[in-house]
Motif scaffolding. Sequence first.
Motif, PDB file in Angstrom:
ATOM      1  N   SER A 141       0.185  -1.102  -0.062  1.00  0.00           N
ATOM      2  CA  SER A 141      -0.574  -0.317   0.199  1.00  0.00           C
ATOM      3  C   SER A 141       0.496   1.199   0.141  1.00  0.00           C
ATOM      4  CB  SER A 141      -1.021  -0.147   1.469  1.00  0.00           C
ATOM      5  OG  SER A 141      -1.838   1.141   1.404  1.00  0.00           O
ATOM      6  N   SER A 142       2.154   1.553   0.577  1.00  0.00           N
ATOM      7  CA  SER A 142       2.634   2.185   0.989  1.00  0.00           C
ATOM      8  C   SER A 142       3.561   2.822  -0.373  1.00  0.00           C
ATOM      9  CB  SER A 142       4.070   2.085   1.709  1.00  0.00           C
ATOM     10  OG  SER A 142       5.131   2.552   1.779  1.00  0.00           O
ATOM     11  N   ALA A 143       3.330   1.168  -0.897  1.00  0.00           N
ATOM     12  CA  ALA A 143       4.266   1.440  -2.715  1.00  0.00           C
ATOM     13  C   ALA A 143       4.019   2.814  -2.873  1.00  0.00           C
ATOM     14  CB  ALA A 143       4.707   0.105  -2.716  1.00  0.00           C
ATOM     15  N   ILE A 144       2.179   1.689  -3.673  1.00  0.00           N
ATOM     16  CA  ILE A 144       0.979   2.088  -4.337  1.00  0.00           C
ATOM     17  C   ILE A 144       1.092   4.170  -3.942  1.00  0.00           C
ATOM     18  CG2 ILE A 144      -1.693   2.504  -5.100  1.00  0.00           C
ATOM     19  CD1 ILE A 144      -1.596  -0.087  -3.925  1.00  0.00           C
ATOM     20  N   SER A 145       1.383   4.280  -2.370  1.00  0.00           N
ATOM     21  CA  SER A 145       0.975   5.702  -2.684  1.00  0.00           C
ATOM     22  C   SER A 145       2.389   6.929  -3.230  1.00  0.00           C
ATOM     23  CB  SER A 145       1.125   5.702  -1.084  1.00  0.00           C
ATOM     24  OG  SER A 145       1.133   7.102  -0.375  1.00  0.00           O
ATOM     25  N   ARG A 146       3.573   5.923  -3.252  1.00  0.00           N
ATOM     26  CA  ARG A 146       4.411   6.576  -3.615  1.00  0.00           C
ATOM     27  C   ARG A 146       4.791   5.887  -5.429  1.00  0.00           C
ATOM     28  NH1 ARG A 146       7.378   3.133   0.493  1.00  0.00           N
ATOM     29  NH2 ARG A 146       7.965   2.147  -1.424  1.00  0.00           N
ATOM     30  N   TYR A 147       4.140   5.485  -5.783  1.00  0.00           N
ATOM     31  CA  TYR A 147       3.956   5.349  -7.307  1.00  0.00           C
ATOM     32  C   TYR A 147       2.514   6.096  -8.235  1.00  0.00           C
ATOM     33  CZ  TYR A 147       3.016   3.035 -11.934  1.00  0.00           C
ATOM     34  OH  TYR A 147       3.066   2.512 -12.776  1.00  0.00           O
ATOM     35  N   LYS A 148       1.577   6.724  -6.853  1.00  0.00           N
ATOM     36  CA  LYS A 148       1.082   7.607  -7.655  1.00  0.00           C
ATOM     37  C   LYS A 148       1.544   8.741  -7.995  1.00  0.00           C
ATOM     38  CE  LYS A 148      -3.225   7.919  -5.621  1.00  0.00           C
ATOM     39  NZ  LYS A 148      -4.186   7.194  -4.630  1.00  0.00           N
ATOM     40  N   LYS A 149       3.082   9.484  -6.312  1.00  0.00           N
ATOM     41  CA  LYS A 149       3.301  10.629  -6.556  1.00  0.00           C
ATOM     42  C   LYS A 149       3.715  10.740  -8.588  1.00  0.00           C
ATOM     43  CE  LYS A 149       2.699  11.018  -2.226  1.00  0.00           C
ATOM     44  NZ  LYS A 149       3.994  11.046  -0.495  1.00  0.00           N
ATOM     45  N   LEU A 150       4.738   9.689  -8.838  1.00  0.00           N
ATOM     46  CA  LEU A 150       5.181   9.784 -10.223  1.00  0.00           C
ATOM     47  C   LEU A 150       4.635  10.383 -11.120  1.00  0.00           C
ATOM     48  CD1 LEU A 150       6.634   6.104 -10.094  1.00  0.00           C
ATOM     49  CD2 LEU A 150       7.751   7.988  -9.180  1.00  0.00           C
ATOM     50  N   SER A 151       5.171  11.312 -12.266  1.00  0.00           N
ATOM     51  CA  SER A 151       4.717  11.672 -12.830  1.00  0.00           C
ATOM     52  C   SER A 151       4.912  11.297 -14.253  1.00  0.00           C
ATOM     53  CB  SER A 151       5.231  13.037 -13.716  1.00  0.00           C
ATOM     54  OG  SER A 151       6.829  12.845 -13.868  1.00  0.00           O
ATOM     55  N   SER A 152       3.575  11.128 -15.216  1.00  0.00           N
ATOM     56  CA  SER A 152       3.531  10.772 -16.153  1.00  0.00           C
ATOM     57  C   SER A 152       5.033   9.760 -17.189  1.00  0.00           C
ATOM     58  CB  SER A 152       2.559  11.186 -17.444  1.00  0.00           C
ATOM     59  OG  SER A 152       3.003  12.867 -17.713  1.00  0.00           O
ATOM     60  N   ARG A 153       5.287  10.867 -17.081  1.00  0.00           N
ATOM     61  CA  ARG A 153       6.769  10.898 -18.080  1.00  0.00           C
ATOM     62  C   ARG A 153       7.665  10.096 -16.900  1.00  0.00           C
ATOM     63  NH1 ARG A 153       7.801  10.916 -23.046  1.00  0.00           N
ATOM     64  NH2 ARG A 153       7.996  12.733 -23.647  1.00  0.00           N
ATOM     65  N   GLU A 154       7.447   9.888 -15.574  1.00  0.00           N
ATOM     66  CA  GLU A 154       8.836   8.871 -15.114  1.00  0.00           C
ATOM     67  C   GLU A 154       7.877   7.480 -15.130  1.00  0.00           C
ATOM     68  OE1 GLU A 154       9.933  12.370 -11.789  1.00  0.00           O
ATOM     69  OE2 GLU A 154       7.879  11.183 -11.402  1.00  0.00           O
ATOM     70  N   ILE A 155       6.291   7.229 -14.781  1.00  0.00           N
ATOM     71  CA  ILE A 155       5.955   6.393 -14.985  1.00  0.00           C
ATOM     72  C   ILE A 155       6.262   5.771 -16.683  1.00  0.00           C
ATOM     73  CG2 ILE A 155       3.523   5.380 -15.520  1.00  0.00           C
ATOM     74  CD1 ILE A 155       2.766   7.125 -13.386  1.00  0.00           C
ATOM     75  N   GLU A 156       6.682   6.205 -17.049  1.00  0.00           N
ATOM     76  CA  GLU A 156       6.801   6.007 -19.088  1.00  0.00           C
ATOM     77  C   GLU A 156       7.892   5.272 -19.184  1.00  0.00           C
ATOM     78  OE1 GLU A 156       4.189   8.391 -22.163  1.00  0.00           O
ATOM     79  OE2 GLU A 156       6.305   9.297 -21.529  1.00  0.00           O
ATOM     80  N   VAL A 157       9.285   5.563 -18.513  1.00  0.00           N
ATOM     81  CA  VAL A 157      10.286   5.574 -18.135  1.00  0.00           C
ATOM     82  C   VAL A 157      10.611   4.601 -17.593  1.00  0.00           C
ATOM     83  CG1 VAL A 157      12.503   6.277 -17.467  1.00  0.00           C
ATOM     84  CG2 VAL A 157      11.248   8.129 -18.575  1.00  0.00           C
ATOM     85  N   LEU A 158       9.737   3.897 -16.159  1.00  0.00           N
ATOM     86  CA  LEU A 158       9.633   3.371 -15.334  1.00  0.00           C
ATOM     87  C   LEU A 158       9.108   1.982 -16.051  1.00  0.00           C
ATOM     88  CD1 LEU A 158       9.967   1.793 -12.410  1.00  0.00           C
ATOM     89  CD2 LEU A 158       7.823   2.910 -11.373  1.00  0.00           C
ATOM     90  N   ASN A 159       8.041   1.677 -16.610  1.00  0.00           N
ATOM     91  CA  ASN A 159       7.878   1.042 -17.187  1.00  0.00           C
ATOM     92  C   ASN A 159       8.743   0.516 -18.503  1.00  0.00           C
ATOM     93  OD1 ASN A 159       5.098   0.797 -16.556  1.00  0.00           O
ATOM     94  ND2 ASN A 159       4.417   2.351 -18.301  1.00  0.00           N
ATOM     95  N   LEU A 160       9.189   1.381 -19.506  1.00  0.00           N
ATOM     96  CA  LEU A 160      10.094   1.011 -19.983  1.00  0.00           C
ATOM     97  C   LEU A 160      11.629   0.017 -19.729  1.00  0.00           C
ATOM     98  CD1 LEU A 160      10.084   3.950 -23.081  1.00  0.00           C
ATOM     99  CD2 LEU A 160       9.684   1.656 -23.357  1.00  0.00           C
ATOM    100  N   LEU A 161      12.294   0.631 -18.720  1.00  0.00           N
ATOM    101  CA  LEU A 161      12.942  -0.251 -17.466  1.00  0.00           C
ATOM    102  C   LEU A 161      13.076  -1.630 -17.382  1.00  0.00           C
ATOM    103  CD1 LEU A 161      14.551   2.661 -15.147  1.00  0.00           C
ATOM    104  CD2 LEU A 161      15.348   1.864 -17.284  1.00  0.00           C
TER     105      LEU A 161
END
Length: 210
Positions: A141-161
């Motif tokens: 749950s804590s990880a979800i909270s942190r994940y929700k704070k990522l920008s859209s570009r950060e999520i795109e980079v994370l997905n590709l990584l």
Amino acid sequence: MKTLLVADNHPVVRKGIACMLKKKNDYQIVGKASNAEELYQQLDQNAPDILIMEIDMPQINGINSLRTIKENYPNTRVLIYSVHPEEIYALRSVKTGAAGYVPKTASTKIFLKALKKVAKGGIFLNGELTSTFTSRNVGESSAISRYKKLSSREIEVLNLLSSGKRNKDIANALDINEKTVSTYKTRLLKKLKVDNLADLIHQSRMFQFR
């Protein structure tokens, strides 16, 4: 003003979304689609800022189709508005590249809140979803909270990584330079509170349902 494409195989849903947004000056619906062929045609023609879509549509292969859309139209943010409950698809959708997920059982207020968040570049997941996962695993749950704070570009980079892409591949996919990719990686390590790339990828996969 943000341009929108609405993709849903039910005419009533498409009309309902149009009615909800009729008096909203911040949005303009530039296209509608009822199947995959129309969807990709509209994406090519209109390059909308936001795609509001149902992932359970004719010729649409759920999460795989979402992945294809994000790869081919990286500048279009995707808000999933689906008949499926959040517990089944929400986190997987966001992990795959969606900017938000709203079930069709949600209120108009929630839908508009989600659209506003996505339009501003944020990620929308209903707060109740986080509560659902709290009972399973506090750390998750804590990880979800942190994940929700990522920008859209950060999520795109994370997905590709997490899919095994190298810095050069990510730079090419997102049309940025490798130095910028490295900067995003450093931000991700800090925001998700991990020490290395392996742990970063492991945590990103927490958001895929087991």
